[in-house]
Motif scaffolding. Sequence first.
Motif, PDB file in Angstrom:
ATOM      1  N   GLU A  13      -0.737   2.430  -5.677  1.00 57.50           N
ATOM      2  CA  GLU A  13      -1.986   1.751  -5.994  1.00 57.50           C
ATOM      3  C   GLU A  13      -2.197   0.552  -5.068  1.00 57.50           C
ATOM      4  OE1 GLU A  13      -2.129   2.887 -10.718  1.00 57.50           O
ATOM      5  OE2 GLU A  13      -1.725   0.829 -10.153  1.00 57.50           O
ATOM      6  N   LYS A  14      -3.461   0.181  -4.904  1.00 57.71           N
ATOM      7  CA  LYS A  14      -3.794  -0.945  -4.034  1.00 57.71           C
ATOM      8  C   LYS A  14      -3.593  -2.251  -4.800  1.00 57.71           C
ATOM      9  CE  LYS A  14      -7.237  -2.505  -0.742  1.00 57.71           C
ATOM     10  NZ  LYS A  14      -8.544  -2.221  -0.142  1.00 57.71           N
ATOM     11  N   SER A  16      -2.928  -6.724  -4.391  1.00 57.09           N
ATOM     12  CA  SER A  16      -2.962  -7.957  -3.616  1.00 57.09           C
ATOM     13  C   SER A  16      -1.842  -8.826  -4.151  1.00 57.09           C
ATOM     14  CB  SER A  16      -4.305  -8.657  -3.778  1.00 57.09           C
ATOM     15  OG  SER A  16      -4.304  -9.876  -3.069  1.00 57.09           O
ATOM     16  N   GLY A  34      -2.553  -4.125   0.126  1.00 56.96           N
ATOM     17  CA  GLY A  34      -2.278  -2.766   0.552  1.00 56.96           C
ATOM     18  C   GLY A  34      -1.739  -1.927  -0.584  1.00 56.96           C
ATOM     19  N   LEU A  35      -1.234  -0.750  -0.238  1.00 54.95           N
ATOM     20  CA  LEU A  35      -0.691   0.173  -1.233  1.00 54.95           C
ATOM     21  C   LEU A  35       0.780  -0.128  -1.480  1.00 54.95           C
ATOM     22  CD1 LEU A  35      -2.227   3.551  -0.011  1.00 54.95           C
ATOM     23  CD2 LEU A  35      -3.133   1.949  -1.704  1.00 54.95           C
ATOM     24  N   ARG A  53      -0.045  -1.859   4.558  1.00 60.10           N
ATOM     25  CA  ARG A  53      -1.397  -2.328   4.878  1.00 60.10           C
ATOM     26  C   ARG A  53      -2.255  -1.193   5.439  1.00 60.10           C
ATOM     27  NH1 ARG A  53       0.371  -7.737   8.107  1.00 60.10           N
ATOM     28  NH2 ARG A  53       0.385  -9.160   6.334  1.00 60.10           N
ATOM     29  N   ARG A  54      -3.525  -1.463   5.543  1.00 61.32           N
ATOM     30  CA  ARG A  54      -4.477  -0.489   6.076  1.00 61.32           C
ATOM     31  C   ARG A  54      -4.112  -0.052   7.492  1.00 61.32           C
ATOM     32  NH1 ARG A  54     -10.785  -1.896   6.067  1.00 61.32           N
ATOM     33  NH2 ARG A  54     -10.068  -2.657   4.067  1.00 61.32           N
TER      34      ARG A  54
END
Length: 105
Positions: A13-14, A16, A34-35, A53-54
């Motif tokens: 899951e994403k 912060s 990120g995940l 991260r992305r």
Amino acid sequence: MAASSRIEQHLGEKLSILFRIEGDPEHPYSEVVGLLQRVTVDEAGARTLAVCRRDGSVVEVAEADVILLWKIFHEKYPDLLKNPLTPEQRADLIDELDRRKAKVA
């Protein structure tokens, strides 16, 4: 060593994460979004969260350094992304969390 904690339910899951860092007294905190890729536990029982991260880079954060961790509900709650904390709000929040942590210690 396998980890078993409530944080594991958020694997994939994403998130912060606002966390404490060392080395620059004027900037003692950092944030990663990120995940949640994995949670590991070392021989002493300390947990480490790995966040992808992305851009594909992975940031590892010691659970002991985590100040805030929240799940990003971008599909259901798009306003969370539109209205992030200002630097002043974030500093006030960190100060309050430090005061609360000092009371508990």
